[in-house]
Write an enzyme that holds these catalytic residues in place. Structure first.
Site, short mmCIF file in Angstrom:
data_model
loop_
_atom_site.label_atom_id
_atom_site.label_comp_id
_atom_site.label_asym_id
_atom_site.label_seq_id
_atom_site.Cartn_x
_atom_site.Cartn_y
_atom_site.Cartn_z
N CYS A 171 0.94 -2.77 4.12
CA CYS A 171 0.00 -1.66 4.29
C CYS A 171 -0.51 -1.61 5.72
O CYS A 171 -0.78 -0.53 6.25
CB CYS A 171 -1.14 -1.75 3.29
SG CYS A 171 -2.00 -3.32 3.29
N GLU A 189 -8.06 -0.01 -1.69
CA GLU A 189 -7.28 -0.45 -0.54
C GLU A 189 -5.95 0.29 -0.62
O GLU A 189 -5.07 -0.10 -1.37
CB GLU A 189 -7.03 -1.96 -0.58
CG GLU A 189 -8.28 -2.82 -0.56
CD GLU A 189 -9.03 -2.74 0.76
OE1 GLU A 189 -8.45 -2.26 1.76
OE2 GLU A 189 -10.21 -3.11 0.78
P1 NDP Z 1 0.97 2.49 -7.03
O1 NDP Z 1 -0.22 2.96 -6.29
O2 NDP Z 1 1.60 3.44 -7.97
O3 NDP Z 1 0.61 1.18 -7.88
C1 NDP Z 1 -0.34 0.21 -7.49
C2 NDP Z 1 -0.88 -0.46 -8.75
O4 NDP Z 1 -1.53 0.49 -9.58
C3 NDP Z 1 0.20 -1.10 -9.62
O5 NDP Z 1 -0.28 -2.26 -10.22
C4 NDP Z 1 0.44 -0.02 -10.65
O6 NDP Z 1 1.00 -0.50 -11.84
C5 NDP Z 1 -0.98 0.46 -10.91
N1 NDP Z 1 -1.06 1.78 -11.51
C6 NDP Z 1 -0.15 2.79 -11.50
N2 NDP Z 1 -0.63 3.87 -12.15
C7 NDP Z 1 -1.87 3.55 -12.57
C8 NDP Z 1 -2.90 4.24 -13.28
N3 NDP Z 1 -2.75 5.50 -13.67
N4 NDP Z 1 -4.06 3.60 -13.54
C9 NDP Z 1 -4.25 2.35 -13.11
N5 NDP Z 1 -3.31 1.63 -12.44
C10 NDP Z 1 -2.15 2.22 -12.17
O7 NDP Z 1 1.97 1.98 -5.98
P2 NDP Z 1 3.53 1.77 -6.10
O8 NDP Z 1 3.73 0.35 -6.40
O9 NDP Z 1 4.18 2.77 -7.00
O10 NDP Z 1 3.93 2.14 -4.60
C11 NDP Z 1 3.89 3.49 -4.17
C12 NDP Z 1 3.46 3.59 -2.74
O11 NDP Z 1 2.16 3.04 -2.57
C13 NDP Z 1 4.29 2.79 -1.78
O12 NDP Z 1 5.40 3.51 -1.45
C14 NDP Z 1 3.36 2.57 -0.63
O13 NDP Z 1 3.39 3.71 0.21
C15 NDP Z 1 2.02 2.48 -1.30
N6 NDP Z 1 1.59 1.09 -1.48
C16 NDP Z 1 0.63 0.60 -0.67
C17 NDP Z 1 0.24 -0.70 -0.79
C18 NDP Z 1 -0.79 -1.27 0.07
O14 NDP Z 1 -0.77 -2.47 0.31
N7 NDP Z 1 -1.75 -0.50 0.54
C19 NDP Z 1 0.82 -1.59 -1.76
C20 NDP Z 1 1.80 -0.98 -2.60
C21 NDP Z 1 2.16 0.31 -2.44
P3 NDP Z 1 2.59 -0.40 -12.03
O15 NDP Z 1 3.21 -1.14 -10.89
O16 NDP Z 1 2.78 -1.05 -13.32
O17 NDP Z 1 2.92 1.08 -11.99
#
Ligand code: NDP
Length: 490
Positions: free
Chosen positions: A269, A235
Protein backbone atom coordinates in the site's frame (compact mmCIF):
# COMPACT_ATOMS: atom_id res chain seq x y z
CA UNK A 1 -25.18 -27.52 -2.23
CA UNK A 2 -23.26 -24.74 -0.48
CA UNK A 3 -19.53 -25.21 -0.01
CA UNK A 4 -18.63 -25.14 3.64
CA UNK A 5 -14.91 -24.75 3.13
CA UNK A 6 -12.62 -22.88 0.79
CA UNK A 7 -9.00 -23.44 -0.21
CA UNK A 8 -6.05 -21.10 -0.02
CA UNK A 9 -3.74 -21.58 -2.97
CA UNK A 10 -0.07 -20.99 -3.60
CA UNK A 11 -0.30 -18.24 -6.25
CA UNK A 12 2.97 -19.31 -7.89
CA UNK A 13 2.00 -22.95 -8.38
CA UNK A 14 -1.77 -23.13 -7.89
CA UNK A 15 -1.37 -25.92 -5.34
CA UNK A 16 -3.66 -26.02 -2.31
CA UNK A 17 -1.97 -24.72 0.86
CA UNK A 18 -4.89 -25.29 3.19
CA UNK A 19 -8.64 -25.65 3.49
CA UNK A 20 -10.65 -23.46 5.85
CA UNK A 21 -14.26 -23.11 6.92
CA UNK A 22 -16.44 -20.42 5.37
CA UNK A 23 -17.72 -19.03 8.61
CA UNK A 24 -21.14 -17.45 8.16
CA UNK A 25 -22.95 -14.87 10.28
CA UNK A 26 -23.83 -17.42 12.97
CA UNK A 27 -20.25 -18.51 13.51
CA UNK A 28 -19.03 -14.91 13.45
CA UNK A 29 -21.64 -13.81 15.98
CA UNK A 30 -20.72 -16.75 18.23
CA UNK A 31 -17.06 -15.69 18.03
CA UNK A 32 -18.00 -12.12 18.94
CA UNK A 33 -20.01 -13.44 21.91
CA UNK A 34 -16.98 -15.39 23.16
CA UNK A 35 -14.82 -12.33 22.55
CA UNK A 36 -17.09 -10.18 24.74
CA UNK A 37 -16.44 -12.48 27.69
CA UNK A 38 -12.76 -12.71 26.89
CA UNK A 39 -12.56 -8.91 26.63
CA UNK A 40 -13.90 -8.47 30.16
CA UNK A 41 -11.35 -10.98 31.48
CA UNK A 42 -8.45 -9.44 29.52
CA UNK A 43 -9.33 -5.91 30.62
CA UNK A 44 -9.51 -7.15 34.21
CA UNK A 45 -6.01 -8.67 34.02
CA UNK A 46 -4.49 -5.20 34.24
CA UNK A 47 -1.87 -3.48 32.16
CA UNK A 48 1.18 -5.15 33.72
CA UNK A 49 -0.09 -8.70 33.13
CA UNK A 50 -1.23 -7.85 29.59
CA UNK A 51 2.22 -6.52 28.88
CA UNK A 52 3.78 -9.76 30.16
CA UNK A 53 1.44 -11.89 28.01
CA UNK A 54 2.02 -9.80 24.89
CA UNK A 55 5.80 -9.92 25.32
CA UNK A 56 5.45 -13.68 25.64
CA UNK A 57 3.35 -13.76 22.42
CA UNK A 58 6.14 -11.83 20.75
CA UNK A 59 8.62 -14.49 21.88
CA UNK A 60 6.34 -17.31 20.66
CA UNK A 61 6.09 -15.70 17.20
CA UNK A 62 9.85 -15.19 17.16
CA UNK A 63 10.42 -18.86 18.01
CA UNK A 64 8.06 -19.83 15.17
CA UNK A 65 9.45 -17.26 12.74
CA UNK A 66 10.79 -19.69 10.12
CA UNK A 67 7.65 -21.80 10.04
CA UNK A 68 5.39 -18.74 9.88
CA UNK A 69 7.52 -17.21 7.11
CA UNK A 70 7.16 -20.41 5.09
CA UNK A 71 3.38 -20.25 5.45
CA UNK A 72 3.35 -16.57 4.38
CA UNK A 73 5.52 -17.56 1.41
CA UNK A 74 3.14 -20.36 0.45
CA UNK A 75 -0.05 -18.28 0.70
CA UNK A 76 1.24 -15.05 -0.87
CA UNK A 77 4.03 -16.34 -3.12
CA UNK A 78 6.52 -13.78 -1.75
CA UNK A 79 10.10 -14.94 -1.14
CA UNK A 80 10.73 -16.41 2.33
CA UNK A 81 13.24 -13.61 3.00
CA UNK A 82 10.57 -10.94 2.45
CA UNK A 83 8.11 -12.89 4.60
CA UNK A 84 10.75 -13.02 7.33
CA UNK A 85 11.28 -9.26 7.13
CA UNK A 86 7.54 -8.65 7.44
CA UNK A 87 7.30 -10.86 10.54
CA UNK A 88 10.33 -9.21 12.16
CA UNK A 89 8.64 -5.82 11.70
CA UNK A 90 5.44 -7.17 13.24
CA UNK A 91 7.46 -8.47 16.22
CA UNK A 92 8.90 -4.99 16.84
CA UNK A 93 5.38 -3.57 16.83
CA UNK A 94 4.06 -6.12 19.35
CA UNK A 95 7.04 -5.26 21.54
CA UNK A 96 6.42 -1.51 21.32
CA UNK A 97 2.67 -1.77 21.88
CA UNK A 98 3.19 -4.04 24.92
CA UNK A 99 5.85 -1.82 26.47
CA UNK A 100 4.14 1.51 25.88
CA UNK A 101 0.46 0.81 26.50
CA UNK A 102 0.48 1.67 30.21
CA UNK A 103 2.45 4.87 29.65
CA UNK A 104 0.25 6.10 26.80
CA UNK A 105 -3.12 4.97 28.09
CA UNK A 106 -2.72 4.88 31.85
CA UNK A 107 -4.34 7.30 34.25
CA UNK A 108 -2.74 10.71 34.55
CA UNK A 109 -3.59 14.01 36.17
CA UNK A 110 -4.16 16.95 33.90
CA UNK A 111 -4.20 20.61 34.90
CA UNK A 112 -7.73 21.70 35.87
CA UNK A 113 -7.01 25.33 34.88
CA UNK A 114 -7.55 28.47 36.94
CA UNK A 115 -11.35 28.34 36.93
CA UNK A 116 -11.22 24.71 38.08
CA UNK A 117 -8.64 25.26 40.81
CA UNK A 118 -10.69 23.27 43.33
CA UNK A 119 -10.81 20.20 41.04
CA UNK A 120 -8.55 17.22 40.46
CA UNK A 121 -8.74 16.21 36.80
CA UNK A 122 -7.69 12.76 35.56
CA UNK A 123 -7.59 11.26 32.11
CA UNK A 124 -7.19 7.64 31.14
CA UNK A 125 -7.91 5.50 28.09
CA UNK A 126 -10.11 2.49 28.67
CA UNK A 127 -10.58 -0.55 26.40
CA UNK A 128 -13.44 -0.52 23.90
CA UNK A 129 -14.35 -4.21 24.32
CA UNK A 130 -14.35 -6.28 21.13
CA UNK A 131 -12.39 -4.99 18.13
CA UNK A 132 -12.92 -6.51 14.68
CA UNK A 133 -9.86 -6.57 12.42
CA UNK A 134 -10.37 -7.14 8.68
CA UNK A 135 -7.03 -7.77 7.05
CA UNK A 136 -5.44 -7.87 3.62
CA UNK A 137 -3.30 -10.50 1.92
CA UNK A 138 -0.27 -8.47 0.82
CA UNK A 139 1.39 -8.37 4.27
CA UNK A 140 -0.74 -10.93 6.12
CA UNK A 141 1.29 -10.67 9.35
CA UNK A 142 2.64 -7.13 9.47
CA UNK A 143 -0.47 -5.26 8.37
CA UNK A 144 -3.17 -6.80 10.58
CA UNK A 145 -0.70 -6.93 13.49
CA UNK A 146 -0.57 -3.12 13.30
CA UNK A 147 -4.17 -3.23 14.53
CA UNK A 148 -4.19 -6.51 16.49
CA UNK A 149 -1.18 -5.82 18.73
CA UNK A 150 -2.26 -2.27 19.53
CA UNK A 151 -5.89 -3.27 20.17
CA UNK A 152 -4.78 -6.11 22.48
CA UNK A 153 -2.29 -3.88 24.30
CA UNK A 154 -5.08 -1.37 24.87
CA UNK A 155 -7.04 -4.11 26.66
CA UNK A 156 -9.46 -5.26 23.95
CA UNK A 157 -10.31 -8.72 22.63
CA UNK A 158 -9.91 -9.12 18.87
CA UNK A 159 -11.85 -11.07 16.27
CA UNK A 160 -9.69 -11.20 13.15
CA UNK A 161 -10.96 -11.88 9.64
CA UNK A 162 -7.95 -12.46 7.38
CA UNK A 163 -8.16 -12.13 3.60
CA UNK A 164 -9.55 -15.22 1.89
CA UNK A 165 -6.15 -15.49 0.17
CA UNK A 166 -4.21 -15.82 3.42
CA UNK A 167 -6.50 -17.56 5.94
CA UNK A 168 -3.83 -20.03 7.11
CA UNK A 169 -1.58 -17.21 8.32
CA UNK A 170 -4.53 -15.65 10.17
CA UNK A 171 -5.40 -18.95 11.87
CA UNK A 172 -1.77 -19.47 12.88
CA UNK A 173 -1.50 -16.00 14.46
CA UNK A 174 -4.43 -16.83 16.76
CA UNK A 175 -3.10 -20.34 17.54
CA UNK A 176 0.25 -18.87 18.58
CA UNK A 177 -1.49 -16.27 20.74
CA UNK A 178 -3.32 -19.05 22.60
CA UNK A 179 0.08 -20.39 23.71
CA UNK A 180 0.61 -17.15 25.67
CA UNK A 181 -3.02 -16.63 26.66
CA UNK A 182 -4.65 -20.07 26.95
CA UNK A 183 -7.42 -19.09 29.40
CA UNK A 184 -9.79 -17.18 27.10
CA UNK A 185 -10.10 -16.60 23.34
CA UNK A 186 -8.78 -13.04 23.49
CA UNK A 187 -7.62 -13.27 19.86
CA UNK A 188 -9.81 -15.33 17.53
CA UNK A 189 -9.60 -15.75 13.78
CA UNK A 190 -12.72 -16.26 11.69
CA UNK A 191 -12.19 -17.45 8.13
CA UNK A 192 -14.29 -17.01 5.03
CA UNK A 193 -14.96 -14.69 2.14
CA UNK A 194 -16.30 -11.15 2.02
CA UNK A 195 -19.57 -12.13 3.78
CA UNK A 196 -17.60 -13.21 6.85
CA UNK A 197 -16.05 -9.71 7.10
CA UNK A 198 -19.45 -8.16 6.48
CA UNK A 199 -20.96 -10.16 9.36
CA UNK A 200 -18.17 -8.95 11.64
CA UNK A 201 -18.63 -5.30 10.61
CA UNK A 202 -22.39 -5.58 11.10
CA UNK A 203 -22.29 -7.06 14.61
CA UNK A 204 -23.38 -4.37 17.09
CA UNK A 205 -21.25 -5.88 19.85
CA UNK A 206 -18.07 -5.06 17.90
CA UNK A 207 -16.97 -1.69 19.22
CA UNK A 208 -14.53 -0.78 16.46
CA UNK A 209 -13.55 -2.14 13.06
CA UNK A 210 -9.96 -1.85 11.84
CA UNK A 211 -10.03 -2.40 8.09
CA UNK A 212 -7.15 -2.66 5.61
CA UNK A 213 -7.86 -3.12 1.93
CA UNK A 214 -9.28 -1.24 -1.02
CA UNK A 215 -11.08 2.10 -0.82
CA UNK A 216 -14.17 0.58 -2.47
CA UNK A 217 -14.48 -2.17 0.14
CA UNK A 218 -13.77 0.35 2.93
CA UNK A 219 -16.89 2.24 1.84
CA UNK A 220 -18.97 -0.95 2.01
CA UNK A 221 -17.58 -1.78 5.45
CA UNK A 222 -18.27 1.78 6.59
CA UNK A 223 -21.88 1.49 5.44
CA UNK A 224 -22.25 -1.70 7.51
CA UNK A 225 -20.62 0.03 10.51
CA UNK A 226 -22.98 2.99 10.13
CA UNK A 227 -25.95 0.78 11.06
CA UNK A 228 -24.66 0.55 14.63
CA UNK A 229 -22.55 3.74 14.74
CA UNK A 230 -19.52 1.45 14.99
CA UNK A 231 -16.38 3.55 14.53
CA UNK A 232 -13.78 2.42 12.04
CA UNK A 233 -10.14 2.77 11.08
CA UNK A 234 -9.70 2.60 7.30
CA UNK A 235 -6.25 1.81 5.95
CA UNK A 236 -6.81 1.86 2.22
CA UNK A 237 -4.62 2.00 -0.83
CA UNK A 238 -2.21 4.61 -2.09
CA UNK A 239 -0.54 6.01 -5.17
CA UNK A 240 2.65 7.03 -3.47
CA UNK A 241 5.05 9.48 -5.08
CA UNK A 242 8.85 9.44 -5.00
CA UNK A 243 10.54 12.81 -5.52
CA UNK A 244 14.18 13.11 -6.58
CA UNK A 245 15.60 16.56 -5.86
CA UNK A 246 18.59 18.18 -7.60
CA UNK A 247 21.20 17.41 -4.95
CA UNK A 248 20.04 13.85 -4.16
CA UNK A 249 22.41 10.89 -4.03
CA UNK A 250 21.23 9.40 -7.33
CA UNK A 251 22.62 5.91 -6.82
CA UNK A 252 20.92 5.62 -3.46
CA UNK A 253 17.73 7.16 -4.86
CA UNK A 254 17.55 4.72 -7.81
CA UNK A 255 18.24 1.77 -5.54
CA UNK A 256 15.54 2.80 -3.04
CA UNK A 257 13.07 3.69 -5.78
CA UNK A 258 13.35 0.26 -7.39
CA UNK A 259 12.98 -1.61 -4.13
CA UNK A 260 10.06 0.57 -3.05
CA UNK A 261 8.30 -0.07 -6.35
CA UNK A 262 9.13 -3.70 -7.09
CA UNK A 263 9.51 -5.52 -3.78
CA UNK A 264 6.53 -7.73 -2.98
CA UNK A 265 5.73 -7.40 -6.72
CA UNK A 266 4.55 -3.86 -6.04
CA UNK A 267 1.73 -5.16 -3.84
CA UNK A 268 2.45 -2.69 -1.07
CA UNK A 269 0.00 0.00 0.00
CA UNK A 270 2.96 2.34 0.64
CA UNK A 271 4.86 1.15 -2.44
CA UNK A 272 6.36 3.60 -4.93
CA UNK A 273 4.06 4.05 -7.95
CA UNK A 274 4.84 7.55 -9.31
CA UNK A 275 8.31 9.07 -9.63
CA UNK A 276 8.97 12.79 -10.14
CA UNK A 277 12.54 13.80 -10.93
CA UNK A 278 13.79 17.38 -11.21
CA UNK A 279 15.12 18.37 -14.60
CA UNK A 280 18.70 18.97 -13.41
CA UNK A 281 19.27 15.28 -12.55
CA UNK A 282 16.68 13.60 -14.75
CA UNK A 283 19.04 12.02 -17.29
CA UNK A 284 21.63 10.61 -14.85
CA UNK A 285 18.86 9.33 -12.51
CA UNK A 286 17.09 7.57 -15.37
CA UNK A 287 20.34 5.95 -16.52
CA UNK A 288 20.92 4.66 -13.01
CA UNK A 289 17.31 3.45 -12.64
CA UNK A 290 17.19 1.67 -16.02
CA UNK A 291 20.57 0.03 -15.48
CA UNK A 292 19.57 -1.35 -12.09
CA UNK A 293 16.11 -2.44 -13.28
CA UNK A 294 17.71 -4.77 -15.84
CA UNK A 295 18.97 -7.01 -13.05
CA UNK A 296 15.61 -7.37 -11.25
CA UNK A 297 13.32 -10.24 -12.28
CA UNK A 298 9.97 -11.58 -11.15
CA UNK A 299 10.24 -15.09 -9.75
CA UNK A 300 13.79 -14.40 -8.68
CA UNK A 301 13.80 -11.11 -6.74
CA UNK A 302 10.11 -11.00 -5.94
CA UNK A 303 7.14 -13.33 -6.20
CA UNK A 304 3.99 -13.60 -8.29
CA UNK A 305 0.90 -11.43 -8.23
CA UNK A 306 -0.99 -12.89 -5.28
CA UNK A 307 -4.52 -12.03 -6.36
CA UNK A 308 -5.24 -13.35 -9.88
CA UNK A 309 -7.79 -10.60 -10.64
CA UNK A 310 -5.12 -7.94 -10.10
CA UNK A 311 -3.32 -9.04 -13.29
CA UNK A 312 -6.07 -7.46 -15.41
CA UNK A 313 -5.67 -4.11 -13.64
CA UNK A 314 -1.88 -4.20 -14.00
CA UNK A 315 -2.18 -5.15 -17.69
CA UNK A 316 -4.65 -2.32 -18.36
CA UNK A 317 -2.41 0.24 -16.66
CA UNK A 318 0.65 -0.92 -18.61
CA UNK A 319 -1.26 -0.89 -21.91
CA UNK A 320 -2.57 2.63 -21.31
CA UNK A 321 0.81 3.92 -20.11
CA UNK A 322 2.80 2.49 -23.01
CA UNK A 323 0.29 3.85 -25.56
CA UNK A 324 1.13 7.45 -24.68
CA UNK A 325 4.38 7.20 -22.71
CA UNK A 326 7.90 6.06 -23.51
CA UNK A 327 8.96 2.63 -22.31
CA UNK A 328 12.16 2.54 -20.26
CA UNK A 329 11.97 -1.04 -18.99
CA UNK A 330 9.65 -3.92 -19.92
CA UNK A 331 6.24 -3.39 -21.50
CA UNK A 332 3.00 -5.30 -22.07
CA UNK A 333 5.05 -8.50 -22.56
CA UNK A 334 6.28 -8.19 -18.95
CA UNK A 335 2.98 -9.68 -17.80
CA UNK A 336 3.51 -13.44 -17.84
CA UNK A 337 0.93 -14.61 -15.33
CA UNK A 338 1.20 -15.07 -12.45
CA UNK A 339 4.47 -13.11 -12.66
CA UNK A 340 5.03 -9.54 -13.83
CA UNK A 341 8.54 -8.31 -14.62
CA UNK A 342 9.48 -4.68 -13.85
CA UNK A 343 7.87 -2.03 -16.04
CA UNK A 344 9.07 1.59 -16.11
CA UNK A 345 7.39 4.11 -18.39
CA UNK A 346 8.22 7.81 -18.65
CA UNK A 347 6.18 10.79 -19.89
CA UNK A 348 2.85 9.17 -19.09
CA UNK A 349 0.03 11.77 -19.00
CA UNK A 350 -1.03 12.64 -15.48
CA UNK A 351 -4.62 11.61 -16.24
CA UNK A 352 -3.64 8.08 -17.29
CA UNK A 353 -4.96 5.25 -15.06
CA UNK A 354 -1.32 4.28 -14.47
CA UNK A 355 -0.81 7.64 -12.73
CA UNK A 356 -4.23 8.07 -11.10
CA UNK A 357 -5.34 4.61 -9.95
CA UNK A 358 -3.60 2.23 -7.57
CA UNK A 359 -1.80 -0.33 -9.78
CA UNK A 360 -0.56 -2.66 -7.02
CA UNK A 361 2.00 -4.15 -9.38
CA UNK A 362 5.74 -3.85 -10.15
CA UNK A 363 5.35 -0.81 -12.37
CA UNK A 364 6.35 2.86 -12.15
CA UNK A 365 5.69 5.98 -14.13
CA UNK A 366 8.42 8.63 -14.20
CA UNK A 367 8.04 12.30 -15.02
CA UNK A 368 10.51 15.17 -15.39
CA UNK A 369 9.65 18.30 -13.38
CA UNK A 370 11.01 21.84 -13.43
CA UNK A 371 11.92 21.73 -9.74
CA UNK A 372 11.01 20.08 -6.45
CA UNK A 373 8.01 22.40 -5.97
CA UNK A 374 6.44 21.23 -9.21
CA UNK A 375 7.20 17.64 -8.23
CA UNK A 376 5.38 18.20 -4.95
CA UNK A 377 2.37 19.78 -6.66
CA UNK A 378 2.04 16.75 -8.94
CA UNK A 379 2.61 14.36 -6.05
CA UNK A 380 -0.18 16.05 -4.10
CA UNK A 381 -2.62 16.07 -7.03
CA UNK A 382 -3.94 12.61 -6.14
CA UNK A 383 -7.14 11.43 -4.50
CA UNK A 384 -4.93 9.18 -2.38
CA UNK A 385 -2.62 10.42 0.37
CA UNK A 386 -0.98 7.50 2.12
CA UNK A 387 2.80 8.00 2.07
CA UNK A 388 5.66 9.20 -0.10
CA UNK A 389 9.41 9.60 -0.43
CA UNK A 390 11.83 12.49 -0.92
CA UNK A 391 15.45 12.09 -1.89
CA UNK A 392 17.44 15.26 -1.35
CA UNK A 393 20.89 16.28 -0.16
CA UNK A 394 19.43 19.31 1.58
CA UNK A 395 17.89 18.31 4.91
CA UNK A 396 16.02 21.58 5.40
CA UNK A 397 14.40 21.48 1.99
CA UNK A 398 13.62 17.77 2.34
CA UNK A 399 11.91 18.39 5.67
CA UNK A 400 9.93 21.29 4.24
CA UNK A 401 8.81 19.21 1.23
CA UNK A 402 7.94 16.29 3.50
CA UNK A 403 5.74 18.48 5.70
CA UNK A 404 3.97 19.89 2.62
CA UNK A 405 3.39 16.44 1.11
CA UNK A 406 -0.30 15.57 1.42
CA UNK A 407 0.20 12.17 3.01
CA UNK A 408 0.16 10.48 6.38
CA UNK A 409 3.83 9.43 6.19
CA UNK A 410 6.89 10.57 4.28
CA UNK A 411 10.33 8.93 4.17
CA UNK A 412 13.42 11.03 3.43
CA UNK A 413 16.46 9.44 1.77
CA UNK A 414 15.01 5.96 2.41
CA UNK A 415 11.80 4.16 1.43
CA UNK A 416 9.01 2.99 3.72
CA UNK A 417 11.34 3.55 6.71
CA UNK A 418 8.47 4.99 8.82
CA UNK A 419 6.80 1.55 8.89
CA UNK A 420 9.72 0.16 10.90
CA UNK A 421 9.51 2.88 13.57
CA UNK A 422 6.80 1.64 15.94
CA UNK A 423 6.46 5.04 17.61
CA UNK A 424 5.29 6.62 14.33
CA UNK A 425 1.57 6.51 13.48
CA UNK A 426 0.61 4.87 10.19
CA UNK A 427 -2.37 5.92 8.07
CA UNK A 428 -3.47 8.22 5.31
CA UNK A 429 -5.74 11.00 4.17
CA UNK A 430 -8.33 11.23 1.38
CA UNK A 431 -9.02 7.98 -0.44
CA UNK A 432 -6.23 6.36 1.58
CA UNK A 433 -8.51 6.34 4.60
CA UNK A 434 -8.52 7.69 8.12
CA UNK A 435 -7.52 6.79 11.64
CA UNK A 436 -4.11 5.56 12.68
CA UNK A 437 -2.43 2.32 13.65
CA UNK A 438 1.06 2.11 15.27
CA UNK A 439 2.52 4.40 17.91
CA UNK A 440 0.72 6.24 20.69
CA UNK A 441 -2.02 7.28 18.24
CA UNK A 442 -2.47 3.62 17.31
CA UNK A 443 -2.95 2.67 20.95
CA UNK A 444 -5.43 5.50 21.54
CA UNK A 445 -7.30 4.46 18.38
CA UNK A 446 -8.42 1.33 20.23
CA UNK A 447 -9.40 3.00 23.50
CA UNK A 448 -11.94 5.49 24.74
CA UNK A 449 -10.75 8.51 26.65
CA UNK A 450 -12.25 8.63 30.13
CA UNK A 451 -12.27 12.05 31.75
CA UNK A 452 -12.93 12.48 35.48
CA UNK A 453 -13.13 15.76 37.39
CA UNK A 454 -13.22 15.47 41.18
CA UNK A 455 -14.03 18.41 43.40
CA UNK A 456 -11.43 18.55 46.16
CA UNK A 457 -13.05 21.41 48.10
CA UNK A 458 -15.88 23.87 47.60
CA UNK A 459 -14.62 27.14 46.18
CA UNK A 460 -15.56 29.80 48.73
CA UNK A 461 -17.94 32.35 47.24
CA UNK A 462 -17.84 30.68 43.81
CA UNK A 463 -20.57 28.04 43.74
CA UNK A 464 -21.33 28.57 40.07
CA UNK A 465 -23.27 25.38 39.31
CA UNK A 466 -26.05 25.99 41.81
CA UNK A 467 -29.44 27.70 41.76
CA UNK A 468 -28.23 29.52 44.88
CA UNK A 469 -25.63 31.37 42.78
CA UNK A 470 -25.87 35.11 43.39
CA UNK A 471 -25.03 38.18 41.32
CA UNK A 472 -21.85 38.81 43.35
CA UNK A 473 -20.50 35.36 42.42
CA UNK A 474 -21.14 36.05 38.76
CA UNK A 475 -19.42 39.43 39.15
CA UNK A 476 -16.34 37.72 40.66
CA UNK A 477 -16.34 35.26 37.75
CA UNK A 478 -16.46 38.09 35.21
CA UNK A 479 -13.57 39.85 37.00
CA UNK A 480 -11.53 36.62 37.06
CA UNK A 481 -12.17 35.80 33.41
CA UNK A 482 -11.39 39.38 32.38
CA UNK A 483 -8.11 39.17 34.28
CA UNK A 484 -7.24 35.79 32.74
CA UNK A 485 -8.51 36.23 29.18
CA UNK A 486 -9.47 39.84 28.62
CA UNK A 487 -6.20 41.29 27.30
CA UNK A 488 -5.99 41.48 23.53
CA UNK A 489 -2.74 40.53 21.80
CA UNK A 490 -1.81 42.89 19.03
P1 NDP B 1 -10.56 -5.89 -0.46
O1 NDP B 1 -10.64 -4.47 -0.03
O2 NDP B 1 -11.66 -6.41 -1.28
O3 NDP B 1 -10.44 -6.84 0.82
C1 NDP B 1 -9.81 -6.49 2.03
C2 NDP B 1 -10.43 -7.31 3.16
O4 NDP B 1 -11.82 -6.99 3.28
C3 NDP B 1 -10.37 -8.82 2.94
O5 NDP B 1 -10.19 -9.47 4.16
C4 NDP B 1 -11.73 -9.11 2.37
O6 NDP B 1 -12.13 -10.43 2.53
C5 NDP B 1 -12.61 -8.19 3.20
N1 NDP B 1 -13.91 -7.90 2.61
C6 NDP B 1 -14.29 -7.96 1.31
N2 NDP B 1 -15.57 -7.57 1.18
C7 NDP B 1 -16.01 -7.26 2.41
C8 NDP B 1 -17.25 -6.77 2.94
N3 NDP B 1 -18.29 -6.50 2.16
N4 NDP B 1 -17.35 -6.55 4.27
C9 NDP B 1 -16.29 -6.76 5.07
N5 NDP B 1 -15.09 -7.23 4.64
C10 NDP B 1 -14.96 -7.46 3.33
O7 NDP B 1 -9.20 -6.06 -1.16
P2 NDP B 1 -8.73 -7.16 -2.18
O8 NDP B 1 -7.99 -8.15 -1.40
O9 NDP B 1 -9.83 -7.65 -3.06
O10 NDP B 1 -7.77 -6.26 -3.08
C11 NDP B 1 -8.32 -5.31 -3.98
C12 NDP B 1 -7.47 -4.09 -4.06
O11 NDP B 1 -7.36 -3.46 -2.79
C13 NDP B 1 -6.04 -4.34 -4.45
O12 NDP B 1 -5.95 -4.45 -5.80
C14 NDP B 1 -5.32 -3.15 -3.89
O13 NDP B 1 -5.43 -2.09 -4.81
C15 NDP B 1 -6.11 -2.83 -2.66
N6 NDP B 1 -5.48 -3.35 -1.45
C16 NDP B 1 -4.85 -2.49 -0.63
C17 NDP B 1 -4.22 -2.96 0.49
C18 NDP B 1 -3.51 -2.06 1.40
O14 NDP B 1 -2.57 -2.49 2.06
N7 NDP B 1 -3.92 -0.82 1.54
C19 NDP B 1 -4.20 -4.36 0.83
C20 NDP B 1 -4.93 -5.19 -0.07
C21 NDP B 1 -5.53 -4.69 -1.16
P3 NDP B 1 -11.90 -11.46 1.31
O15 NDP B 1 -10.44 -11.45 1.01
O16 NDP B 1 -12.37 -12.71 1.89
O17 NDP B 1 -12.72 -10.92 0.16
Amino acid sequence: MTTLTFDSLNPATGTVVGSHPKQGPEAVHAAVGRAEEAAAWWAGLGAAERRRRLLDYKAVITQNLRQLATLVHEETGKPVGDATLEIVLAITHIDWAARNAAKVLGRRRVSPGMVGLNLAATLEYLPLGVVGVIGPWNYPVFTPMGSIAYALAAGNAVVFKPSELTPGVGVRLAELFAESVPEHPVLQTVTGLGETGAALAGDPRVKKIAFTGSTATAKRVMAACAQNLTPMVAECGGKDAFIVDADADLKAAADACLWGALSNAGQTCVGVERVYVVDAVYAPFMRELAERAKTVKAGQDYGPITMPGQLDIIRRHIDEATKSGKVVTGGPESVRAPFVDPVIVEDVPEDSPAVREETFGPTITVRRTRDAREALELANASAYGLAGTIFSGNTRRAMELARLMRSGMTAINSVISFAGVPALPFGGVGDSGFGRIHGADGLREFARPKAISRQRFAMPGMNLTSFSRGADELERLIRLVTFLHGRRKR
